[in-house]
Design an enzyme around this catalytic site. Structure first.
Site, PDB file in Angstrom:
ATOM      1  N   TYR A 142       0.826  -1.211   0.000  1.00 48.88           N
ATOM      2  CA  TYR A 142       0.000   0.000   0.000  1.00 48.88           C
ATOM      3  C   TYR A 142       0.860   1.262   0.000  1.00 48.88           C
ATOM      4  O   TYR A 142       0.449   2.298  -0.504  1.00 48.88           O
ATOM      5  CB  TYR A 142      -0.895   0.050   1.255  1.00 48.88           C
ATOM      6  CG  TYR A 142      -2.157  -0.758   1.187  1.00 48.88           C
ATOM      7  CD1 TYR A 142      -2.139  -2.103   0.870  1.00 48.88           C
ATOM      8  CD2 TYR A 142      -3.386  -0.170   1.482  1.00 48.88           C
ATOM      9  CE1 TYR A 142      -3.308  -2.852   0.840  1.00 48.88           C
ATOM     10  CE2 TYR A 142      -4.559  -0.910   1.453  1.00 48.88           C
ATOM     11  CZ  TYR A 142      -4.518  -2.247   1.129  1.00 48.88           C
ATOM     12  OH  TYR A 142      -5.670  -2.963   1.106  1.00 48.88           O
ATOM     13  N   LYS A 187       3.239 -15.201   2.230  1.00 45.72           N
ATOM     14  CA  LYS A 187       3.428 -15.852   0.922  1.00 45.72           C
ATOM     15  C   LYS A 187       4.919 -16.066   0.770  1.00 45.72           C
ATOM     16  O   LYS A 187       5.570 -15.567  -0.150  1.00 45.72           O
ATOM     17  CB  LYS A 187       2.832 -14.950  -0.182  1.00 45.72           C
ATOM     18  CG  LYS A 187       2.830 -15.552  -1.573  1.00 45.72           C
ATOM     19  CD  LYS A 187       1.809 -16.650  -1.778  1.00 45.72           C
ATOM     20  CE  LYS A 187       2.028 -17.327  -3.121  1.00 45.72           C
ATOM     21  NZ  LYS A 187       1.142 -18.506  -3.323  1.00 45.72           N
ATOM     22  N   ASP A 219      -2.745 -18.190   0.167  1.00 47.67           N
ATOM     23  CA  ASP A 219      -3.708 -18.841  -0.735  1.00 47.67           C
ATOM     24  C   ASP A 219      -4.413 -19.991  -0.010  1.00 47.67           C
ATOM     25  O   ASP A 219      -5.633 -20.135  -0.061  1.00 47.67           O
ATOM     26  CB  ASP A 219      -3.046 -19.299  -2.048  1.00 47.67           C
ATOM     27  CG  ASP A 219      -1.753 -20.070  -1.860  1.00 47.67           C
ATOM     28  OD1 ASP A 219      -1.233 -20.125  -0.725  1.00 47.67           O
ATOM     29  OD2 ASP A 219      -1.238 -20.621  -2.860  1.00 47.67           O
ATOM     30  N   ASP A 243      -6.430  -7.197   4.441  1.00 50.43           N
ATOM     31  CA  ASP A 243      -7.583  -6.545   3.808  1.00 50.43           C
ATOM     32  C   ASP A 243      -8.462  -7.610   3.147  1.00 50.43           C
ATOM     33  O   ASP A 243      -9.676  -7.659   3.355  1.00 50.43           O
ATOM     34  CB  ASP A 243      -7.078  -5.540   2.766  1.00 50.43           C
ATOM     35  CG  ASP A 243      -8.215  -4.873   2.016  1.00 50.43           C
ATOM     36  OD1 ASP A 243      -9.202  -4.478   2.675  1.00 50.43           O
ATOM     37  OD2 ASP A 243      -8.130  -4.752   0.786  1.00 50.43           O
ATOM     38  N   ASP A 247     -12.464  -9.399   4.450  1.00 47.33           N
ATOM     39  CA  ASP A 247     -13.722  -9.413   3.681  1.00 47.33           C
ATOM     40  C   ASP A 247     -14.236 -10.853   3.601  1.00 47.33           C
ATOM     41  O   ASP A 247     -15.441 -11.105   3.687  1.00 47.33           O
ATOM     42  CB  ASP A 247     -13.522  -8.855   2.267  1.00 47.33           C
ATOM     43  CG  ASP A 247     -13.722  -7.333   2.197  1.00 47.33           C
ATOM     44  OD1 ASP A 247     -13.476  -6.652   3.205  1.00 47.33           O
ATOM     45  OD2 ASP A 247     -14.122  -6.833   1.122  1.00 47.33           O
TER      46      ASP A 247
HETATM   47  C1  IPM Z   1     -10.330  -1.323   4.168  1.00 46.57           C
HETATM   48  C2  IPM Z   1     -10.378  -0.734   2.780  1.00 46.57           C
HETATM   49  C3  IPM Z   1      -9.141   0.110   2.510  1.00 46.57           C
HETATM   50  C4  IPM Z   1      -7.945  -0.823   2.583  1.00 46.57           C
HETATM   51  C5  IPM Z   1      -9.135   0.875   1.184  1.00 46.57           C
HETATM   52  C6  IPM Z   1     -10.363   1.711   1.000  1.00 46.57           C
HETATM   53  C7  IPM Z   1      -7.907   1.708   1.058  1.00 46.57           C
HETATM   54  O1  IPM Z   1     -10.559  -1.735   1.823  1.00 46.57           O
HETATM   55  O2  IPM Z   1     -10.136  -0.563   5.128  1.00 46.57           O
HETATM   56  O3  IPM Z   1     -10.526  -2.534   4.303  1.00 46.57           O
HETATM   57  O4  IPM Z   1      -7.642  -1.518   1.604  1.00 46.57           O
HETATM   58  O5  IPM Z   1      -7.298  -0.849   3.628  1.00 46.57           O
HETATM   59 MN    MN Z   2     -11.029  -3.671   2.684  1.00 42.92          MN
END
Ligand code: IPM
Ligand code: MN
Ligand code: NAD
Length: 350
Positions: A142, A187, A219, A243, A247
């Site tokens: 990032y 990884k 993975d 990140d 999710d």
């Molecule tokens: C999160 C988001 C952010 C990240 C983006 C919007 C920069 O996806 O906080 O999970 O990738 O950290």
């Molecule tokens: Mn995110």
């Protein structure tokens, strides 16, 4: 107590879930005799539209001053044509995390019993799941040099040993308060940063003989998370893997709308935000689930203000809402964002 914090709702569903969280915080303040002192500021796309930049100086100054930030989400299709630091994400969220040194991002995954029947995954995959992802937040791909040249585009991924060490310490310290297991995800079969990551984590583990350490490649982890989620306690990983994995973890938890997060450093400075984004597909319709934002507000009370009882009252109200089916559509209910906020506020106040 005066609860002075910076409230930056941002874009899309950010202001909708933010408003619900503010209603709950007000109820908490009434109930417990505190004074709420939010400092409202624009951030992200909303700040670009009004003030011409994603992180106006006044917004940043307030964040720095209060040291407690409640953030909705930034970004959306309206600003997707922008490049680099002109974008809401790169121009506001990332510099806030970096400049305030919020290197540890904590994201819990503990499916609520009331949601287990509604989940897309089988009951036996979910029952007993209770892990926390410790995501490194201020390094890695990032923040490396990025750009374009005549060969194409590049994003550099760098980690220093010190950066890995400090997040590993956070993970092991947390594991010591839980089930004493750390699963480090990397990884290292391909990436040099991951090799340093693994070596450093092993060094830190030496100082925590009681904690079991497991290494998994990222993975494979995406699969293990869905097949043996119960085996994980603290999942330690770098910025981008964390990140993506969180999710995925939201599917175990029931919805993107239920996982809060805390981004912290070594003191009480913290930024609190749901793991989800601005959800442009449902923005402005009252459909957004405010629970992740409400739980993020609870974490702010606990971690930045030391208000454990108050945080627990909000968390108990969230649990009661889920048990009673007082939820938005993503969890099978038929309430709007504000109705869920009002219900939880009512429960906190009672
Ligand atoms: C999160 C988001 C952010 C990240 C983006 C919007 C920069 O996806 O906080 O999970 O990738 O950290
Ligand atoms: Mn995110
Ligand atoms: P998203 O998290 O906004 O949405 C993914 C899916 O989950 C969508 O279908 C959305 O409707 C659903 N969802 C998300 N939050 C929900 C909630 N509270 N209740 C019910 N459903 C919910 O991810 P995306 O669509 O990939 O990204 C949209 C924008 O948000 C992008 O501009 C992205 O950069 C930004 N984003 C910002 C943050 C942040 O500010 N912390 C985090 C993630 C994404």
């Amino acid at each position: 107590m005066n609860i002075n914090f910076t409230y930056v709702p941002g874009d899309g569903i950010g202001p909708e879930v933010g408003e619900a969280a503010m209603v709950v915080l007000n109820a908490m303040a009434n109930k417990f005799g505190h004074t709420l002192e939010p400092e409202f500021h624009l951030i992200g796309g909303a700040a670009i539209d009004e003030l011409g930049e994603p992180l106006p100086a006044e917004t940043y100054a307030s964040c720095e001053k209060t040291g407690a930030i409640l953030l909705g989400a930034v970004g959306g299709p309206k600003w997707d044509h922008l490049k680099g630091a002109d974008r809401p994400e790169l121009g506001s969220l990332l510099p806030l995390r970096k400049n305030l040194n919020l290197y540890a991002n904590i994201r819990p995954c503990k499916p609520y019993p009331a949601l287990i029947n509604k989940a897309p995954l089988k009951r036996e995959r979910l029952e007993g799941t209770d892990f926390v992802v410790m995501r490194e937040l201020t390094g890695g791909i990032y923040f490396g040099t990025k750009g374009r040249d005549n060969l194409g585009a590049y994003d550099e991924c760098r980690y220093s040993e010190a950066e890995v060490e400090r997040i590993a310490i956070k993970a092991f310290d947390l594991a010591m308060t839980r089930r004493k297991k750390v699963t480090s995800v990397d990884k290292s079969n391909v990436l040099e940063t991951s090799r340093l990551w693994r070596e450093t984590v092993i060094k830190v583990a030496g100082r925590y003989p009681e904690v079991e350490l497991e290494h998994l490649l990222v993975d494979a982890m995406t699969m293990h998370m869905l097949t043996r989620a119960q085996d994980f306690d603290v999942v330690l990983t770098e910025n981008m893997f964390g990140d993506i994995l969180t999710d995925e973890a939201s599917v175990l938890a029931g919805s993107m709308g239920v996982i809060p997060s805390a981004s912290i450093s070594d003191g009480t400075v913290g930024m609190y935000e749901p793991i989800h984004g601005s959800a442009p597909d449902i923005a402005g319709q009252g459909k957004a689930n405010p629970l992740a934002m409400i739980l993020s507000a609870a974490w702010m009370l606990r971690l930045s203000f030391g208000l454990d009882t108050e945080a627990a009252a909000i968390e108990a109200a969230v649990e009661a809402a889920l048990e009673g089916g007082h939820t938005t559509g993503d969890l099978g209910g038929n309430l709007s964002t504000s109705q869920v906020g009002d219900w939880i506020a009512g429960h906190v106040q009672s």
